[in-house]
Motif scaffolding. Structure first.
Motif, PDB file in Angstrom:
ATOM      1  N   GLN A   1       0.819  -1.218   0.000  1.00  0.00           N
ATOM      2  CA  GLN A   1       0.000   0.000   0.000  1.00  0.00           C
ATOM      3  C   GLN A   1       0.849   1.263   0.000  1.00  0.00           C
ATOM      4  O   GLN A   1       0.345   2.360  -0.240  1.00  0.00           O
ATOM      5  CB  GLN A   1      -0.941   0.003   1.211  1.00  0.00           C
ATOM      6  N   GLY A   2       2.134   1.129   0.281  1.00  0.00           N
ATOM      7  CA  GLY A   2       3.039   2.267   0.270  1.00  0.00           C
ATOM      8  C   GLY A   2       3.257   2.871   1.647  1.00  0.00           C
ATOM      9  O   GLY A   2       2.398   2.757   2.531  1.00  0.00           O
ATOM     10  N   THR A   3       4.413   3.506   1.812  1.00  0.00           N
ATOM     11  CA  THR A   3       4.720   4.223   3.044  1.00  0.00           C
ATOM     12  C   THR A   3       5.362   5.552   2.678  1.00  0.00           C
ATOM     13  O   THR A   3       6.213   5.611   1.795  1.00  0.00           O
ATOM     14  CB  THR A   3       5.633   3.393   3.968  1.00  0.00           C
ATOM     15  N   GLN A   4       4.916   6.606   3.330  1.00  0.00           N
ATOM     16  CA  GLN A   4       5.371   7.945   2.981  1.00  0.00           C
ATOM     17  C   GLN A   4       6.726   8.233   3.616  1.00  0.00           C
ATOM     18  O   GLN A   4       6.921   8.039   4.820  1.00  0.00           O
ATOM     19  CB  GLN A   4       4.358   8.986   3.467  1.00  0.00           C
ATOM     20  N   VAL A   5       7.642   8.740   2.798  1.00  0.00           N
ATOM     21  CA  VAL A   5       8.930   9.231   3.271  1.00  0.00           C
ATOM     22  C   VAL A   5       9.007  10.714   2.934  1.00  0.00           C
ATOM     23  O   VAL A   5       8.844  11.097   1.769  1.00  0.00           O
ATOM     24  CB  VAL A   5      10.095   8.473   2.614  1.00  0.00           C
ATOM     25  N   THR A   6       9.228  11.523   3.939  1.00  0.00           N
ATOM     26  CA  THR A   6       9.337  12.968   3.747  1.00  0.00           C
ATOM     27  C   THR A   6      10.669  13.430   4.313  1.00  0.00           C
ATOM     28  O   THR A   6      10.967  13.184   5.484  1.00  0.00           O
ATOM     29  CB  THR A   6       8.192  13.708   4.443  1.00  0.00           C
ATOM     30  N   VAL A   7      11.449  14.086   3.457  1.00  0.00           N
ATOM     31  CA  VAL A   7      12.749  14.598   3.876  1.00  0.00           C
ATOM     32  C   VAL A   7      12.660  16.123   3.874  1.00  0.00           C
ATOM     33  O   VAL A   7      12.531  16.747   2.821  1.00  0.00           O
ATOM     34  CB  VAL A   7      13.880  14.116   2.952  1.00  0.00           C
ATOM     35  N   SER A   8      12.717  16.690   5.053  1.00  0.00           N
ATOM     36  CA  SER A   8      12.530  18.132   5.170  1.00  0.00           C
ATOM     37  C   SER A   8      13.120  18.623   6.486  1.00  0.00           C
ATOM     38  O   SER A   8      13.103  17.906   7.492  1.00  0.00           O
ATOM     39  CB  SER A   8      11.037  18.474   5.121  1.00  0.00           C
ATOM     40  N   SER A   9      13.611  19.853   6.445  1.00  0.00           N
ATOM     41  CA  SER A   9      14.117  20.472   7.674  1.00  0.00           C
ATOM     42  C   SER A   9      13.020  21.287   8.344  1.00  0.00           C
ATOM     43  O   SER A   9      13.250  21.866   9.405  1.00  0.00           O
ATOM     44  CB  SER A   9      15.324  21.345   7.355  1.00  0.00           C
TER      45      SER A   9
END
Length: 119
Positions: free
Chosen positions: A111-119
């Motif tokens: 189903q997917g997994t969210q990866v967010t790269v942010s400061s």
């Protein structure tokens, strides 16, 4: 068929690391794909079912490592030195034995997994 389930996504700062897990792999090749908003789904890495040969897209070369634990029916994607360009939903997908770079070659998807790269 056994369902694929991804876990391990989240919010991380640039330069950080995450380890994604995909359970339910079985005796199949498992690939990780990702899809960012407005972009096509793209392959990231794949590991074969037989000799555990691994393949990487240029985007993850040197930063990502794919591995599997067949006893746990789990495939991992270790991601290091993450950048905002790595922000996407990450999916694992299965097909028989050999890896392929084609999205359409895979018959089972998580189903997917969210990866967010942010400061």
């Amino acid at each position: 068929q056994v369902r694929l389930v991804e876990t391990g996504g989240g919010l991380v700062q640039p330069g950080g690391s995450l380890r994604l897990s995909c359970t339910g792999s079985g005796n199949t090749a498992i690939a990780w794909f990702r899809q960012a908003p407005t972009k096509e789904r793209e392959g990231v890495a794949c590991i074969s079912s037989s000799d555990h040969t691994s393949y990487y897209a240029d985007s993850g070369m040197g930063r990502f490592t794919i591995s599997r634990d067949n006893a746990k029916r789990t495939v991992y994607l270790e991601m290091n030195n993450l950048t905002p360009d790595d922000t996407a939903v990450y999916y694992c997908a299965a097909r028989s034995y050999l890896c392929s770079s084609s999205v359409s070659a895979y018959t089972r998807w998580g189903q997917g997994t969210q990866v967010t790269v942010s400061s």
